[in-house]
Write an enzyme that holds these catalytic residues in place. Structure first.
Site, mmCIF file in Angstrom:
data_model
loop_
_atom_site.group_PDB
_atom_site.id
_atom_site.type_symbol
_atom_site.label_atom_id
_atom_site.label_comp_id
_atom_site.label_asym_id
_atom_site.label_seq_id
_atom_site.Cartn_x
_atom_site.Cartn_y
_atom_site.Cartn_z
ATOM 1 N N ASP A 37 24.034 -38.008 -38.630
ATOM 2 C CA ASP A 37 24.940 -37.147 -37.853
ATOM 3 C C ASP A 37 25.605 -36.130 -38.774
ATOM 4 O O ASP A 37 25.739 -36.352 -39.977
ATOM 5 C CB ASP A 37 26.025 -38.000 -37.164
ATOM 6 N N ASP A 53 22.415 -32.353 -41.225
ATOM 7 C CA ASP A 53 22.425 -31.324 -40.183
ATOM 8 C C ASP A 53 20.973 -31.138 -39.753
ATOM 9 O O ASP A 53 20.127 -30.768 -40.583
ATOM 10 C CB ASP A 53 22.996 -30.029 -40.778
ATOM 11 N N VAL A 54 20.680 -31.397 -38.480
ATOM 12 C CA VAL A 54 19.265 -31.331 -38.062
ATOM 13 C C VAL A 54 18.700 -29.909 -38.109
ATOM 14 O O VAL A 54 17.496 -29.726 -37.945
ATOM 15 C CB VAL A 54 19.024 -31.957 -36.656
ATOM 16 N N ASN A 80 18.201 -37.628 -30.716
ATOM 17 C CA ASN A 80 19.243 -37.480 -29.715
ATOM 18 C C ASN A 80 20.224 -36.340 -30.003
ATOM 19 O O ASN A 80 20.864 -35.843 -29.073
ATOM 20 C CB ASN A 80 19.992 -38.821 -29.615
ATOM 21 N N TYR A 145 20.306 -23.775 -22.306
ATOM 22 C CA TYR A 145 20.248 -25.232 -22.496
ATOM 23 C C TYR A 145 19.014 -25.815 -21.801
ATOM 24 O O TYR A 145 18.284 -26.623 -22.372
ATOM 25 C CB TYR A 145 21.532 -25.864 -21.943
ATOM 26 N N LYS A 149 15.672 -27.951 -23.233
ATOM 27 C CA LYS A 149 15.313 -29.299 -22.780
ATOM 28 C C LYS A 149 13.918 -29.293 -22.126
ATOM 29 O O LYS A 149 13.204 -30.287 -22.203
ATOM 30 C CB LYS A 149 16.381 -29.851 -21.834
ATOM 31 N N THR A 180 30.542 -38.421 -21.673
ATOM 32 C CA THR A 180 30.640 -38.522 -23.137
ATOM 33 C C THR A 180 31.685 -37.508 -23.612
ATOM 34 O O THR A 180 32.140 -36.667 -22.826
ATOM 35 C CB THR A 180 29.293 -38.171 -23.807
HETATM 36 N N1 LIG Z 1 26.461 -35.651 -21.837
HETATM 37 C C1 LIG Z 1 25.569 -35.247 -20.918
HETATM 38 O O1 LIG Z 1 25.899 -34.993 -19.746
HETATM 39 C C2 LIG Z 1 24.114 -35.131 -21.277
HETATM 40 C C3 LIG Z 1 23.183 -35.027 -20.237
HETATM 41 C C4 LIG Z 1 21.821 -34.915 -20.542
HETATM 42 C C5 LIG Z 1 21.420 -34.901 -21.857
HETATM 43 N N2 LIG Z 1 22.347 -34.993 -22.847
HETATM 44 C C6 LIG Z 1 21.846 -34.975 -24.223
HETATM 45 O O2 LIG Z 1 22.274 -36.146 -24.891
HETATM 46 C C7 LIG Z 1 22.368 -35.885 -26.285
HETATM 47 C C8 LIG Z 1 23.686 -36.414 -26.787
HETATM 48 O O3 LIG Z 1 24.730 -35.836 -26.043
HETATM 49 P P1 LIG Z 1 26.187 -36.492 -25.906
HETATM 50 O O4 LIG Z 1 26.663 -36.170 -24.558
HETATM 51 O O5 LIG Z 1 26.169 -37.883 -26.393
HETATM 52 O O6 LIG Z 1 26.985 -35.514 -26.927
HETATM 53 P P2 LIG Z 1 28.101 -35.762 -28.047
HETATM 54 O O7 LIG Z 1 28.603 -34.402 -28.365
HETATM 55 O O8 LIG Z 1 29.053 -36.840 -27.631
HETATM 56 O O9 LIG Z 1 27.248 -36.309 -29.296
HETATM 57 C C9 LIG Z 1 26.315 -35.482 -29.957
HETATM 58 C C10 LIG Z 1 26.239 -35.899 -31.427
HETATM 59 O O10 LIG Z 1 25.262 -35.064 -32.054
HETATM 60 C C11 LIG Z 1 25.781 -34.652 -33.305
HETATM 61 N N3 LIG Z 1 25.194 -33.377 -33.689
HETATM 62 C C12 LIG Z 1 25.351 -32.178 -33.075
HETATM 63 N N4 LIG Z 1 24.730 -31.216 -33.758
HETATM 64 C C13 LIG Z 1 24.150 -31.825 -34.822
HETATM 65 C C14 LIG Z 1 23.381 -31.343 -35.916
HETATM 66 N N5 LIG Z 1 23.102 -30.025 -36.075
HETATM 67 N N6 LIG Z 1 22.934 -32.250 -36.839
HETATM 68 C C15 LIG Z 1 23.248 -33.573 -36.703
HETATM 69 N N7 LIG Z 1 23.991 -34.061 -35.716
HETATM 70 C C16 LIG Z 1 24.438 -33.193 -34.787
HETATM 71 C C17 LIG Z 1 27.278 -34.525 -33.088
HETATM 72 O O11 LIG Z 1 27.993 -34.584 -34.324
HETATM 73 C C18 LIG Z 1 27.563 -35.709 -32.180
HETATM 74 O O12 LIG Z 1 27.884 -36.889 -32.919
HETATM 75 C C19 LIG Z 1 22.152 -34.376 -26.458
HETATM 76 O O13 LIG Z 1 20.810 -34.141 -26.864
HETATM 77 C C20 LIG Z 1 22.361 -33.825 -25.057
HETATM 78 O O14 LIG Z 1 21.638 -32.646 -24.824
HETATM 79 C C21 LIG Z 1 23.689 -35.112 -22.604
#
Ligand SMILES: NC(=O)c1ccc[n+]([C@@H]2O[C@H](COP(=O)([O-])OP(=O)(O)OC[C@H]3O[C@@H](n4cnc5c(N)ncnc54)[C@H](O)[C@@H]3O)[C@@H](O)[C@H]2O)c1
Length: 251
Positions: A37, A53-54, A80, A145, A149, A180
């Site tokens: 992360d 950092d991805v 993720n 976005y 996806k 979240t």
């Molecule tokens: N929350 C929703 O409604 C939802 C719905 C569908 C899909 N998603 C997907 O689920 C995944 C996680 O989302 P979430 O809601 O848990 O978000 P979140 O923001 O709670 O967690 C995301 C995590 O990714 C990390 N991150 C972000 N950019 C990064 C980078 N460049 N390098 C390394 N780490 C990085 C952040 O530090 C964070 O810990 C994402 O891919 C998102 O697109 C979320």
């Protein structure tokens, strides 16, 4: 259930939300789990935290190698990490399109490239990508976005085909709106956060947001050695949003 006993897993974006819930669940079910992360400072034992950092290939390679060394191998990669973007196709400039693609699509490419040499050595290799309902349904104000996806969905299928004969399964989960910190930030920016939350809840036939542990369970299902026949699929965890067409209440 201890289907992950002896297995080693790496979860990107595992310090928060869906990734965090997934890392914790895999550990509960017997896996040794590393989290990659941007900010792993909140990650606690038994999870191992690695900063990366991805969007930075060198940082991903270094973190993946360190994680694999600490874990003693790698069986499961959960791609993720992701970020959001709002607006129509007109609302974001080229730099923003490149930035979001860099995290949401190329981030998965980089982590997978670094992990594959290790996954090929596993008896139970699985990759699970966090996709979204935005890949398969037209949501308003989510052009950029959704495009990222959609790319994740296609990438999941292509990777599943490329690596099936190497014994690496690849699937994705398609969550609806999940409660979240991400959604907390989104609501924080809304003119009327209470009304915005109600609108997001109403969009899902179940009438509520999905929880992060519910998505984690779907990811664990796809990653489990018990699902050895499942590859190239997407599993919706969206409260029925993709498939159901309800009549308005009272009609
Ligand atoms: N929350 C929703 O409604 C939802 C719905 C569908 C899909 N998603 C997907 O689920 C995944 C996680 O989302 P979430 O809601 O848990 O978000 P979140 O923001 O709670 O967690 C995301 C995590 O990714 C990390 N991150 C972000 N950019 C990064 C980078 N460049 N390098 C390394 N780490 C990085 C952040 O530090 C964070 O810990 C994402 O891919 C998102 O697109 C979320």
């Amino acid at each position: 259930m201890t289907d992950f006993e002896g297995l080693k897993a790496l979860v990107t974006g595992g310090a928060s939300g869906i990734g965090r819930a997934t890392a914790e669940l895999l550990a509960e079910r017997g896996a040794q789990v590393a989290v990659l992360d941007l900010d792993p400072s909140s990650v606690e034992k038994p999870l191992l935290g690695f900063r990366a950092d991805v969007t930075d290939d060198a940082s991903v390679r270094t973190a993946v190698e360190s994680a694999v060394e600490a874990l003693g191998g790698l069986d499961v990669l959960v791609n993720n990490a992701g970020i959001g973007a709002q607006g129509t196709v007109e609302d974001n400039d080229d730099d923003e399109w490149h930035r979001v693609y860099d995290v949401n699509v190329l981030g998965m490419v980089r982590a997978t490239r670094a992990a594959l040499p290790h996954l090929r050595r596993s008896e139970h290799a699985a990759i699970v990508n966090t996709c979204s309902i935005a890949a398969t349904a037209g949501l308003p104000q989510r052009a950029l976005y959704s495009a990222t996806k959609g790319a994740v969905y296609s990438l999941t299928l292509a990777m599943a085909a490329d690596h099936v004969r190497e014994g690496v399964r690849v699937n994705c989960v398609n969550p609806g709106t999940v409660d979240t910190p991400w959604i907390g930030r989104l609501l924080g920016k809304a003119a009327d956060p209470v009304a915005e939350r109600a609108a997001l809840e109403a969009r899902q036939p179940t009438g509520r947001l999905v929880s992060a542990p519910e998505v984690a369970l779907a990811i664990a299902y796809l990653a489990s050695p018990l699902s050895g026949a499942t590859t190239g699929t997407s599993l919706a965890v969206d409260g029925g949003t993709q498939g159901l067409r309800l009549r308005p209440v009272g009609q």
